[in-house]
Design a protein around this motif. Structure first.
Motif, PDB file in Angstrom:
ATOM      1  N   ILE A  71      -2.743  -4.784  -3.168  1.00 31.56           N
ATOM      2  CA  ILE A  71      -3.573  -4.942  -2.113  1.00 31.56           C
ATOM      3  C   ILE A  71      -1.634  -5.093  -1.799  1.00 31.56           C
ATOM      4  O   ILE A  71      -1.361  -4.143  -0.777  1.00 31.56           O
ATOM      5  CB  ILE A  71      -4.160  -6.392  -1.579  1.00 31.56           C
ATOM      6  CG1 ILE A  71      -5.608  -6.564  -1.633  1.00 31.56           C
ATOM      7  CG2 ILE A  71      -3.896  -6.853  -0.337  1.00 31.56           C
ATOM      8  CD1 ILE A  71      -6.549  -7.721  -0.904  1.00 31.56           C
ATOM      9  N   GLU A  72      -1.269  -5.555  -2.825  1.00 32.83           N
ATOM     10  CA  GLU A  72       0.569  -5.927  -1.394  1.00 32.83           C
ATOM     11  C   GLU A  72       0.933  -4.531  -1.988  1.00 32.83           C
ATOM     12  O   GLU A  72       1.488  -4.324  -1.321  1.00 32.83           O
ATOM     13  CB  GLU A  72       1.039  -6.423  -3.040  1.00 32.83           C
ATOM     14  CG  GLU A  72       0.855  -8.414  -2.534  1.00 32.83           C
ATOM     15  CD  GLU A  72       1.277  -9.282  -3.478  1.00 32.83           C
ATOM     16  OE1 GLU A  72       2.075  -8.861  -5.315  1.00 32.83           O
ATOM     17  OE2 GLU A  72       1.584 -10.559  -3.082  1.00 32.83           O
ATOM     18  N   GLN A  73       0.988  -4.087  -3.238  1.00 31.45           N
ATOM     19  CA  GLN A  73       0.974  -2.386  -2.939  1.00 31.45           C
ATOM     20  C   GLN A  73       0.775  -1.301  -2.477  1.00 31.45           C
ATOM     21  O   GLN A  73       1.293  -0.604  -1.554  1.00 31.45           O
ATOM     22  CB  GLN A  73       0.887  -1.731  -4.634  1.00 31.45           C
ATOM     23  CG  GLN A  73       1.583  -2.396  -5.599  1.00 31.45           C
ATOM     24  CD  GLN A  73       0.838  -1.669  -6.539  1.00 31.45           C
ATOM     25  OE1 GLN A  73      -0.486  -0.081  -7.298  1.00 31.45           O
ATOM     26  NE2 GLN A  73       1.435  -1.695  -8.434  1.00 31.45           N
ATOM     27  N   GLN A  74      -0.603  -1.932  -1.250  1.00 28.46           N
ATOM     28  CA  GLN A  74      -0.834  -1.090  -0.362  1.00 28.46           C
ATOM     29  C   GLN A  74      -0.357  -1.590   0.556  1.00 28.46           C
ATOM     30  O   GLN A  74       0.106  -0.038   1.393  1.00 28.46           O
ATOM     31  CB  GLN A  74      -1.763  -1.517  -0.009  1.00 28.46           C
ATOM     32  CG  GLN A  74      -3.538  -0.880  -1.461  1.00 28.46           C
ATOM     33  CD  GLN A  74      -3.498   0.954  -1.040  1.00 28.46           C
ATOM     34  OE1 GLN A  74      -2.998   1.669  -0.311  1.00 28.46           O
ATOM     35  NE2 GLN A  74      -3.892   1.232  -2.059  1.00 28.46           N
ATOM     36  N   MET A  75       0.580  -2.384   0.978  1.00 30.45           N
ATOM     37  CA  MET A  75       0.767  -3.539   1.635  1.00 30.45           C
ATOM     38  C   MET A  75       1.752  -2.632   1.726  1.00 30.45           C
ATOM     39  O   MET A  75       3.012  -1.819   3.132  1.00 30.45           O
ATOM     40  CB  MET A  75       0.965  -4.176   2.282  1.00 30.45           C
ATOM     41  CG  MET A  75      -0.541  -5.016   2.081  1.00 30.45           C
ATOM     42  SD  MET A  75      -0.313  -6.819   1.937  1.00 30.45           S
ATOM     43  CE  MET A  75       0.261  -7.215   3.564  1.00 30.45           C
ATOM     44  N   GLN A  76       2.932  -2.384   0.838  1.00 32.75           N
ATOM     45  CA  GLN A  76       4.009  -1.720   0.523  1.00 32.75           C
ATOM     46  C   GLN A  76       3.964  -0.541   0.468  1.00 32.75           C
ATOM     47  O   GLN A  76       5.411  -0.033   1.825  1.00 32.75           O
ATOM     48  CB  GLN A  76       4.393  -2.432  -0.640  1.00 32.75           C
ATOM     49  CG  GLN A  76       5.415  -3.840  -0.695  1.00 32.75           C
ATOM     50  CD  GLN A  76       5.262  -3.861  -2.424  1.00 32.75           C
ATOM     51  OE1 GLN A  76       5.529  -2.930  -2.962  1.00 32.75           O
ATOM     52  NE2 GLN A  76       6.269  -5.104  -2.763  1.00 32.75           N
ATOM     53  N   ALA A  77       3.668   0.209   0.741  1.00 34.67           N
ATOM     54  CA  ALA A  77       3.061   1.945   0.806  1.00 34.67           C
ATOM     55  C   ALA A  77       2.966   1.702   2.563  1.00 34.67           C
ATOM     56  O   ALA A  77       3.411   2.630   2.306  1.00 34.67           O
ATOM     57  CB  ALA A  77       2.318   2.422   0.427  1.00 34.67           C
ATOM     58  N   GLU A  78       1.883   1.620   3.118  1.00 31.97           N
ATOM     59  CA  GLU A  78       1.677   1.706   4.838  1.00 31.97           C
ATOM     60  C   GLU A  78       2.445   0.387   5.338  1.00 31.97           C
ATOM     61  O   GLU A  78       2.617   1.150   6.313  1.00 31.97           O
ATOM     62  CB  GLU A  78       0.447   1.217   4.623  1.00 31.97           C
ATOM     63  CG  GLU A  78      -0.987   1.025   4.049  1.00 31.97           C
ATOM     64  CD  GLU A  78      -2.467   1.521   4.550  1.00 31.97           C
ATOM     65  OE1 GLU A  78      -2.743   0.840   4.815  1.00 31.97           O
ATOM     66  OE2 GLU A  78      -3.444   1.631   3.761  1.00 31.97           O
ATOM     67  N   GLY A  79       3.711   0.300   4.563  1.00 28.18           N
ATOM     68  CA  GLY A  79       4.586  -0.438   5.992  1.00 28.18           C
ATOM     69  C   GLY A  79       4.192  -1.798   6.223  1.00 28.18           C
ATOM     70  O   GLY A  79       4.702  -2.202   6.999  1.00 28.18           O
ATOM     71  N   SER A  80       2.797  -2.503   5.828  1.00 25.88           N
ATOM     72  CA  SER A  80       2.100  -3.123   7.073  1.00 25.88           C
ATOM     73  C   SER A  80       2.931  -4.444   5.973  1.00 25.88           C
ATOM     74  O   SER A  80       3.214  -5.063   4.368  1.00 25.88           O
ATOM     75  CB  SER A  80       1.015  -3.472   6.607  1.00 25.88           C
ATOM     76  OG  SER A  80       0.528  -3.083   5.573  1.00 25.88           O
TER      77      SER A  80
END
Length: 416
Positions: free
Chosen positions: A286-295
């Motif tokens: 989830i943290e990687q997804q948040m970093q990738a999406e800038g959220s």
């Protein structure tokens, strides 16, 4: 069972009678005396003499004489026919017995290949083992139920419900068994029945949510989220509900909410738990997804609310012994998980507590992450935040967090 076999035997007897009776009835042939044929032949010969006499005396012509002789012969043959039938009919009892034996054999073969004896026997076994299945499924006693035993358990539960009427526990169990058998339509119908009887059954709400999530449509996910929110309003630390909400948030790519929920689950587990690494990996993903999406998680200034808690005079004598005071804040809308919680074993009224982001249960889901909040206080009988009968509580109205720094809350309600 006895009634079934009695009906089976009756139908077999009717079939035998249908086959055998026609043979037996053929034995009722016209009886004749010992000298009956001789008398008939004598009469025939006498009539021939008379016809010859009439022909000689020219009372009839030759043509009429011949026709009369033919008619006499035909009549004689007709009158002798019963004796011929008697001599050629054979033994009809043999035919009747043969037909009856054939019917019995055919019935036995047909029932062996197409009958329901095994199913009926399995149904009786299921009813006899209903209590045992229940203990193994609910109490986790003995070996887990096999697929065949789950089907038998479902059959026994349906039979019980048809015989005894609605039973909330039986409907709930039938729904869970149907889930194990991947019979999701049956599971939904069973849980609907249970909820109509008790809309606040938390176990049914959680199980029903699982069925809805397995279906996977957006409408069902929304419905499941509503059910789980209802559970968490009553049981804020219910890990089953939190885990399901985490899955919903993950499927919807609501990364902050999913991360907060998974962190609650991770905090409740020991590191040697087999699920610990899986959930930790999910959080990292989830943290990687948040970093990738800038959220990112909501970032706000540190929030601090000073709460003064009072108790009405009417309820002072109603306080449970060895009670615990909980003071907490929740978002007015959205997740039912507390944003900040203070637990006190020693207290006296009036008293002041401070709710801050440091009192959050999980990172990212704190007092600063909500705009509108509700502050509550509860005098609990035990360390569970779940409300129960005899406890005391009080709630604020909806408050705008940024406009509240001090608040006075009165405990004024006895939970029935």
């Amino acid at each position: 069972m006895i009634l079934m076999w009695a009906c089976f035997a009756l139908l077999t007897l009717i079939a035998i009678a249908f086959v055998a009776l026609p043979f037996l009835q053929k034995e009722r042939v016209q009886t004749i005396t010992h000298n009956a044929n001789a008398e008939l032949i004598s009469i025939y010969e006498q009539r021939l003499v008379e016809l010859q006499t009439d022909l000689d005396n020219q009372r009839i012509d030759l043509k009429n004489h011949n026709e009369s002789v033919i008619e006499l012969k035909r009549r004689l043959l007709n009158e002798l026919s019963p004796e011929k039938s008697l001599n050629s009919k054979g033994n009809n009892r043999i035919f009747a017995l043969t037909g009856a034996a054939f019917v019995i054999a055919l019935t036995g073969v047909f029932y062996t290949f197409t009958g329901s004896e095994q199913q009926i026997s399995a149904w009786h076994d299921a009813m006899d083992n209903l209590a045992d299945y229940g203990e193994r499924a609910v109490m986790q006693k003995g070996e887990p139920l096999s697929q065949n035993e789950l089907q038998a358990f479902a059959l026994a539960l349906r039979t019980k419900l048809s015989q005894t009427g609605d039973d909330e526990v039986a409907w709930m169990l039938l729904g869970r068994v149907a889930m194990s058998l991947n019979e999701f339509d049956m599971a939904q119908q069973s849980f609907d029945k249970a909820l109509r009887m008790n809309p606040d059954n938390m176990q049914v709400l959680i199980s029903y949510s699982q069925v809805l999530l397995l279906e996977g449509s957006e409408a069902n996910m929304t419905r499941a989220a509503g059910m789980l929110s209802k559970v968490l309003k009553v049981e804020p630390t219910n890990l089953d509900a939190i885990s399901l909400l985490a899955l919903i948030a993950y499927e919807r790519k609501d990364w902050p909410q999913a991360k907060a929920a998974f962190e609650v689950l991770l905090a409740s587990m020991q590191k040697n738990d087999t699920r610990y690494e899986m959930i930790a990996g999910r959080i990292a993903d989830i943290e990687q997804q948040m970093q990738a999406e800038g959220s990112v998680l909501p970032v706000t200034t540190q929030s601090v609310i000073n709460v003064t808690v009072k108790l009405t005079d009417e309820l002072k004598q109603q306080q449970p012994e060895n009670s615990i005071l909980f003071v907490f804040a929740k978002a007015a809308q959205g997740s039912p998980m507390p944003l900040a919680v203070v637990k006190l074993k020693e207290y006296s009224f009036p008293m002041s507590v401070q709710l801050t982001d440091a009192n959050a249960m999980v990172a990212g889901l704190n007092l600063s992450s909500a705009q509108d909040i509700v502050i509550s206080a509860r005098i609990s009988k035990d360390e569970s935040v779940m409300p129960s009968s005899g406890e005391l509580e009080g709630h604020s109205d909806k408050l705008t967090r940024e406009n509240v720094s001090d608040y006075t809350l009165t405990i004024d309600t006895l939970i029935p």
